[in-house]
Design a protein around this motif. Structure first.
Motif, PDB file in Angstrom:
ATOM      1  N   LEU A 242       0.862  -1.197   0.000  1.00 17.88           N
ATOM      2  CA  LEU A 242       0.000   0.000   0.000  1.00 17.88           C
ATOM      3  C   LEU A 242       0.884   1.227   0.000  1.00 17.88           C
ATOM      4  O   LEU A 242       1.891   1.280   0.712  1.00 17.88           O
ATOM      5  N   GLU A 243       0.513   2.229  -0.763  1.00 23.33           N
ATOM      6  CA  GLU A 243       1.230   3.497  -0.767  1.00 23.33           C
ATOM      7  C   GLU A 243       0.225   4.641  -0.800  1.00 23.33           C
ATOM      8  O   GLU A 243      -0.751   4.595  -1.553  1.00 23.33           O
ATOM      9  N   THR A 244       0.472   5.647   0.040  1.00 26.49           N
ATOM     10  CA  THR A 244      -0.398   6.824   0.052  1.00 26.49           C
ATOM     11  C   THR A 244       0.009   7.764  -1.079  1.00 26.49           C
ATOM     12  O   THR A 244       1.182   8.107  -1.227  1.00 26.49           O
ATOM     13  N   MET A 261      -5.205   5.809  -0.900  1.00 22.15           N
ATOM     14  CA  MET A 261      -4.392   4.602  -0.748  1.00 22.15           C
ATOM     15  C   MET A 261      -4.365   3.833  -2.066  1.00 22.15           C
ATOM     16  O   MET A 261      -5.418   3.417  -2.563  1.00 22.15           O
ATOM     17  N   LYS A 292      -8.386   7.640   1.814  1.00 24.77           N
ATOM     18  CA  LYS A 292      -7.698   7.375   3.079  1.00 24.77           C
ATOM     19  C   LYS A 292      -8.511   7.872   4.281  1.00 24.77           C
ATOM     20  O   LYS A 292      -8.123   7.666   5.429  1.00 24.77           O
ATOM     21  N   SER A 302      -4.950   3.573   7.309  1.00 20.62           N
ATOM     22  CA  SER A 302      -3.819   3.113   6.498  1.00 20.62           C
ATOM     23  C   SER A 302      -3.167   1.869   7.083  1.00 20.62           C
ATOM     24  O   SER A 302      -2.086   1.487   6.653  1.00 20.62           O
ATOM     25  N   TYR A 304      -2.943  -1.704   6.962  1.00 21.33           N
ATOM     26  CA  TYR A 304      -3.370  -2.665   5.952  1.00 21.33           C
ATOM     27  C   TYR A 304      -2.875  -4.061   6.309  1.00 21.33           C
ATOM     28  O   TYR A 304      -1.664  -4.276   6.491  1.00 21.33           O
ATOM     29  N   ILE A 311      -8.423  -3.127   5.590  1.00 22.78           N
ATOM     30  CA  ILE A 311      -7.847  -1.851   5.995  1.00 22.78           C
ATOM     31  C   ILE A 311      -8.465  -1.486   7.336  1.00 22.78           C
ATOM     32  O   ILE A 311      -9.690  -1.533   7.492  1.00 22.78           O
TER      33      ILE A 311
END
Length: 370
Positions: A242-244, A261, A292, A302, A304, A311
């Motif tokens: 996962l990356e914001t 996300m 998010k 966030s 995960y 989530i």
């Protein structure tokens, strides 16, 4: 005492033919009253009203050094009061009403951190100087008279003499000839008046103009970028990660409602993917993107767990299943996380194909639950 003289509730003989108009000791015709000067009427009314003058201080001589110095002091103070009031307005409307090329940038430091203190400072200084100017104007420029007066109900005689007294008060103030005082008073009045009504402008605006609660900075063709502004291609993330990400617009990484996300699903998750109705083409290959912002209380979600495809919200333990359109499966949240439709541009970088089709964050009264 004449039966047509003034008495409580009477017209002072005004409605009765004859020359009498209600003086307690003497009677005056309208012609006699009209022939008197303002000063004579003022003094006559005071005498008939039972006013006893104890002390009279006429104030500074017109044109004297003392008067000129006092005029400059009061004029300066009231001008400063107006100036600070206009500075309040400039700070308050820094969103671009009067200065279209300038607006506040909300940051942790710098000038934006002084927004509220500056409002309080400029309003406080303006109102304080208004009071100081009024005190100085009263003490240094107005005639001072100490008198004792019995209450007296009005007749035509009383109305005429009282009007002369009021007009005399204006003449005694010297506003007609003290132009600096008049101009500074106008500047102060205009500035302070605007300053006091400016905060009401928020009540006149339509808070829903442009649907601010239902839109974000995402739009068709806007790239997905990391916090440092670098764009993302498919394949940059490991499966199950996962990356914001944020919209590639000025200040995009500071817009809380746009935080998203980007999740790369594992093959096992992809096999069980069940998009919500109307979201069938929102994913791009192995990638899905969800808001998010928790739909329960607006906390950032966030945490995960790729093993469970959930989530987690750390505030109230709501859980959302990413393989089922981020629908809530545990906790107080009642709505799914909004999903961002994904695409890729000509250079192979991720882009949004539109804004979220539903508002992010907690629900509000005129929005249906989805």
């Amino acid at each position: 005492m004449s039966t047509r003289e003034a008495r409580p509730g009477s017209t002072g003989g005004e409605d009765t033919p004859g020359p009498l108009y209600g003086g307690p000791d003497d009677d005056y015709t309208p012609e006699q009253l009209a022939a008197m000067s303002r000063i004579e009427l003022d003094r006559l009314g005071a005498r008939y009203d039972g006013v006893e003058i104890l002390h009279v201080d006429p104030g500074p001589e017109p044109g004297s050094v003392m008067e000129k110095r006092a005029i400059r002091q009061v004029g300066l103070i009231w001008s400063l009061a107006g100036l600070f009031a206009f500075l309040f307005i400039v700070v308050y409307v820094g969103s671009g009403w009067f200065l279209p090329d300038w607006q506040w940038s909300i940051t942790e430091g710098g000038w934006s951190a002084l927004f509220t203190p500056l409002l309080g400072l400029f309003m406080g200084l303006s109102l304080t100087l208004v009071g100081v100017g009024l005190v100085l104007f009263t003490k240094k420029l107005l005639p001072h008279e100490t008198a004792v007066q019995d209450k007296h109900d009005g007749s035509h005689f009383d109305r005429v003499t009282a009007g002369a007294t009021l007009v005399g008060g204006y003449h005694n103030s010297g506003l007609g000839r003290r132009k600096l005082i008049t101009r500074s008073l106008a500047l102060m009045g205009g500035g302070v008046g605007l300053m006091l009504i400016m905060p009401l402008g928020g009540l006149l605006k339509n808070p829903n103009k442009g649907d601010p609660l239902g839109t974000t900075a995402w739009a068709d063709g806007v790239r997905l970028v990391r916090n440092d502004g670098t764009p993302i291609r498919p394949g940059d993330q490991e499966p199950g990660s996962l990356e914001t990400v944020f919209p590639a617009v000025p200040g995009g990484n500071r817009q809380a409602d746009a935080a998203t996300m980007l999740i790369r699903l594992r093959p096992a998750q992809l096999a069980t993917l069940q998009p919500r109705e109307g979201h069938g083409d929102f994913a791009y290959g192995e990638y899905v993107a969800y808001s998010k912002i928790c739909t329960h209380a607006g906390c950032p979600v966030s945490l995960y767990e790729q093993e469970t495809s959930r989530i987690l919200c750390p505030c109230h333990q709501s859980q959302f299943d990413v393989t089922q359109g981020a629908k809530p499966v545990f906790g107080p949240a009642a709505r799914a996380l909004p999903q961002l439709p994904l695409g890729v541009d000509d250079e192979g970088f991720f882009i949004a194909r539109s804004d979220y089709i539903e508002a992010v964050g907690p629900t509000y009264w005129n929005r249906e639950r989805i």
